[in-house]
Design an enzyme around this catalytic site. Structure first.
Site, PDB file in Angstrom:
ATOM      1  N   CYS A 134       0.807  -1.232   0.000  1.00  7.93           N
ATOM      2  CA  CYS A 134       0.000   0.000   0.000  1.00  7.93           C
ATOM      3  C   CYS A 134       0.842   1.285   0.000  1.00  7.93           C
ATOM      4  O   CYS A 134       0.358   2.341  -0.404  1.00  7.93           O
ATOM      5  CB  CYS A 134      -0.954  -0.012   1.183  1.00  7.93           C
ATOM      6  SG  CYS A 134      -0.215  -0.595   2.702  1.00  7.93           S
ATOM      7  N   HIS A 250      -2.311   6.626   4.091  1.00  2.42           N
ATOM      8  CA  HIS A 250      -0.856   6.593   4.289  1.00  2.42           C
ATOM      9  C   HIS A 250      -0.232   7.851   3.674  1.00  2.42           C
ATOM     10  O   HIS A 250      -0.534   8.217   2.530  1.00  2.42           O
ATOM     11  CB  HIS A 250      -0.241   5.383   3.583  1.00  2.42           C
ATOM     12  CG  HIS A 250      -0.501   4.064   4.265  1.00  2.42           C
ATOM     13  ND1 HIS A 250      -1.237   3.920   5.421  1.00  2.42           N
ATOM     14  CD2 HIS A 250      -0.090   2.802   3.926  1.00  2.42           C
ATOM     15  CE1 HIS A 250      -1.269   2.636   5.760  1.00  2.42           C
ATOM     16  NE2 HIS A 250      -0.591   1.946   4.874  1.00  2.42           N
TER      17      HIS A 250
HETATM   18  N1  LIG Z   1      -5.574  -2.625   4.909  1.00  7.76           N
HETATM   19  C1  LIG Z   1      -4.743  -2.197   3.974  1.00  7.76           C
HETATM   20  O1  LIG Z   1      -4.457  -0.984   3.840  1.00  7.76           O
HETATM   21  C2  LIG Z   1      -4.117  -3.174   3.048  1.00  7.76           C
HETATM   22  C3  LIG Z   1      -3.386  -2.658   1.971  1.00  7.76           C
HETATM   23  C4  LIG Z   1      -2.754  -3.551   1.107  1.00  7.76           C
HETATM   24  C5  LIG Z   1      -2.860  -4.896   1.321  1.00  7.76           C
HETATM   25  N2  LIG Z   1      -3.587  -5.364   2.372  1.00  7.76           N
HETATM   26  C6  LIG Z   1      -3.644  -6.813   2.559  1.00  7.76           C
HETATM   27  O2  LIG Z   1      -4.982  -7.263   2.429  1.00  7.76           O
HETATM   28  C7  LIG Z   1      -5.201  -8.327   3.348  1.00  7.76           C
HETATM   29  C8  LIG Z   1      -6.454  -8.059   4.151  1.00  7.76           C
HETATM   30  O3  LIG Z   1      -6.307  -6.844   4.813  1.00  7.76           O
HETATM   31  P1  LIG Z   1      -7.507  -6.154   5.583  1.00  7.76           P
HETATM   32  O4  LIG Z   1      -7.004  -4.838   5.942  1.00  7.76           O
HETATM   33  O5  LIG Z   1      -8.778  -6.269   4.819  1.00  7.76           O
HETATM   34  O6  LIG Z   1      -7.611  -7.088   6.890  1.00  7.76           O
HETATM   35  P2  LIG Z   1      -8.858  -7.354   7.861  1.00  7.76           P
HETATM   36  O7  LIG Z   1      -9.745  -6.174   7.952  1.00  7.76           O
HETATM   37  O8  LIG Z   1      -8.258  -7.888   9.098  1.00  7.76           O
HETATM   38  O9  LIG Z   1      -9.689  -8.516   7.147  1.00  7.76           O
HETATM   39  C9  LIG Z   1      -9.170  -9.815   7.023  1.00  7.76           C
HETATM   40  C10 LIG Z   1     -10.107 -10.662   6.179  1.00  7.76           C
HETATM   41  O10 LIG Z   1      -9.513 -11.932   5.979  1.00  7.76           O
HETATM   42  C11 LIG Z   1     -10.401 -12.945   6.379  1.00  7.76           C
HETATM   43  N3  LIG Z   1      -9.682 -14.089   6.913  1.00  7.76           N
HETATM   44  C12 LIG Z   1      -8.805 -14.108   7.956  1.00  7.76           C
HETATM   45  N4  LIG Z   1      -8.356 -15.363   8.155  1.00  7.76           N
HETATM   46  C13 LIG Z   1      -8.947 -16.148   7.210  1.00  7.76           C
HETATM   47  C14 LIG Z   1      -8.890 -17.530   6.900  1.00  7.76           C
HETATM   48  N5  LIG Z   1      -8.123 -18.387   7.592  1.00  7.76           N
HETATM   49  N6  LIG Z   1      -9.644 -17.995   5.871  1.00  7.76           N
HETATM   50  C15 LIG Z   1     -10.428 -17.147   5.158  1.00  7.76           C
HETATM   51  N7  LIG Z   1     -10.535 -15.830   5.410  1.00  7.76           N
HETATM   52  C16 LIG Z   1      -9.791 -15.330   6.423  1.00  7.76           C
HETATM   53  C17 LIG Z   1     -11.253 -12.289   7.452  1.00  7.76           C
HETATM   54  O11 LIG Z   1     -12.437 -13.038   7.606  1.00  7.76           O
HETATM   55  P3  LIG Z   1     -13.204 -13.158   9.030  1.00  7.76           P
HETATM   56  O12 LIG Z   1     -14.058 -11.926   9.121  1.00  7.76           O
HETATM   57  O13 LIG Z   1     -13.979 -14.414   8.865  1.00  7.76           O
HETATM   58  O14 LIG Z   1     -12.151 -13.217  10.082  1.00  7.76           O
HETATM   59  C18 LIG Z   1     -11.460 -10.918   6.836  1.00  7.76           C
HETATM   60  O15 LIG Z   1     -12.463 -10.997   5.836  1.00  7.76           O
HETATM   61  C19 LIG Z   1      -3.912  -8.453   4.161  1.00  7.76           C
HETATM   62  O16 LIG Z   1      -3.134  -9.489   3.612  1.00  7.76           O
HETATM   63  C20 LIG Z   1      -3.198  -7.181   3.963  1.00  7.76           C
HETATM   64  O17 LIG Z   1      -1.829  -7.324   3.989  1.00  7.76           O
HETATM   65  C21 LIG Z   1      -4.218  -4.540   3.220  1.00  7.76           C
END
Ligand SMILES: NC(=O)c1ccc[n+]([C@@H]2O[C@H](COP(=O)([O-])OP(=O)(O)OC[C@H]3O[C@@H](n4cnc5c(N)ncnc54)[C@H](OP(=O)(O)O)[C@@H]3O)[C@@H](O)[C@H]2O)c1
Length: 346
Positions: A134, A250
């Site tokens: 990001c 960010h």
């Molecule tokens: N946030 C950012 O700015 C950003 C930017 C770039 C990349 N990312 C990447 O995107 C990904 C998600 O980020 P986020 O910010 O959306 O995180 P988040 O809000 O914590 O959401 C995580 C998601 O993953 C699901 N999940 C977790 N464990 C799982 C499993 N074992 N099997 C299936 N689903 C699972 C969760 O489902 P439940 O609700 O069922 O737990 C939820 O839908 C990360 O890898 C992060 O590095 C994020």
């Protein structure tokens, strides 16, 4: 196009910060699809999500078969992608992965459509396309036009990364931590899971795991990913990544050393012509900048404080901000999908 010609899509991590934003963007951008499937962990199975006004029930990723899915957006963490993305790809889905799992793999293109869309002119044999980090995405979107203007020798960057970069739990953790400070509940935040220190009214100069070099993985990602996206293996960039008590958005300062002296007005003009970039500039003698809490347009990169080093006309400073969940993840992923559906996914 008839619905049967439109892609079936799956959103892995549909209940998370990135997944929810992907769902919002499908509607905002009028992304055409035939069927959407929401996938998450066992914790969320049976939850109902609204996708374009329709109820969609969350299913378990573990047992979902991707046969018949054309595009699968993965945003559920690196370990989940490592376990399931290659399986999804072998079952026929084009995976657009938001995690760090495959970004540096040779058989996986790392794509920022405004910068290197041509690397996905054809479907990759791996069936996986990676979305960069990001902080890398908005930076390379400015570096590429600047490097076209006149070659860049090196970049020194510092990031100021919001709590939302650590997902919904990160946002909750900042709110709780700040609440403790505001209510004089003391400094002992004992329930941190996302951040190494309490983030409320604090700064944490450590994001992701430490490396032997003394840098963090987040800092290394910015170097390696920039090289891969810009297609310049020796590109020189060094970073310090800091978590700040901002909910979303960010920010980064970059000091860019060019091979030649640069003209500030030409730089402003170059950045103003870059795709989906808002330039803040009121001319010499004024200070103009965006702030993360009040972004003009979360779907654009914001840049201000554009100034040439008075002691070295080859040195340029700038201040940039991007919505990390949109530009840094969900929007970039949708723009990758838009790029490939217009070319080769039906
Ligand atoms: N946030 C950012 O700015 C950003 C930017 C770039 C990349 N990312 C990447 O995107 C990904 C998600 O980020 P986020 O910010 O959306 O995180 P988040 O809000 O914590 O959401 C995580 C998601 O993953 C699901 N999940 C977790 N464990 C799982 C499993 N074992 N099997 C299936 N689903 C699972 C969760 O489902 P439940 O609700 O069922 O737990 C939820 O839908 C990360 O890898 C992060 O590095 C994020």
């Amino acid at each position: 196009m008839q619905p049967s010609n439109l892609p079936n899509i799956a959103i892995v991590g549909a209940t998370g910060a990135v997944g929810q934003t992907l769902i919002a963007l499908l509607e905002e951008r009028d992304f055409m699809y035939n069927r959407v499937t929401a996938l998450a962990s066992a914790r969320s199975v049976g939850r109902t999500l609204q996708v374009r006004g329709q109820d969609v029930t969350v299913q378990a990723l573990d047992t979902f078969n991707f046969t018949g899915t054309d595009i699968a957006f993965f945003s559920a963490g690196g370990s989940v992608s490592e376990k399931h993305a290659r399986r999804a790809a072998s079952e026929g889905a084009l995976v657009i992965d938001n995690t760090n799992a495959f970004r540096m793999d040779e058989d996986v293109p790392l794509v920022v459509p405004q910068v290197n869309a041509t690397v996905v002119d054809q479907r990759p044999a791996s069936n996986i396309i990676a979305n960069p980090n990001c902080s890398t995405i908005p930076l390379v979107r400015l570096l590429q036009p600047l490097n076209d203007y006149t070659p860049i020798n090196s970049v020194v960057v510092s990031t100021y990364q919001a709590a939302s970069g650590a997902g919904l739990t990160g946002i909750d953790e900042l709110r709780r931590s700040a609440g403790r400070v505001l209510s004089n509940a003391g400094d002992a935040d004992t329930d941190n899971t996302k951040f190494s220190d309490p983030l409320g009214f604090n700064l944490i100069p450590s994001i992701d795991r430490p490396l032997q070099t003394g840098f963090t993985l987040e800092e290394q990602k910015m170097l390696q990913e920039s090289r891969k996206i810009l297609g310049i293996p020796e590109f020189s960039l060094t970073a310090t990544c800091v978590r700040v008590p901002v909910l979303n958005g960010h920010s980064e300062t970059a000091y860019i050393q060019f091979a030649n002296a640069v003209d500030r007005e030409e730089i402003v003009q170059t950045l103003s012509q870059a795709e989906e970039v808002i330039v803040f500039d009121n001319g010499p003698g004024t200070i103009s900048y965006p702030t993360p809490r009040f972004l003009k347009d979360p779907n654009q990169v914001h840049v201000g404080r554009i100034r040439v080093n008075p002691d070295d006309a080859r040195g340029l400073w700038l201040w940039l901000i991007a919505d990390n969940i949109r530009i840094g993840a969900a929007l970039n992923a949708i723009q990758i999908a838009e790029t490939v559906t217009s070319q080769w996914v039906h």
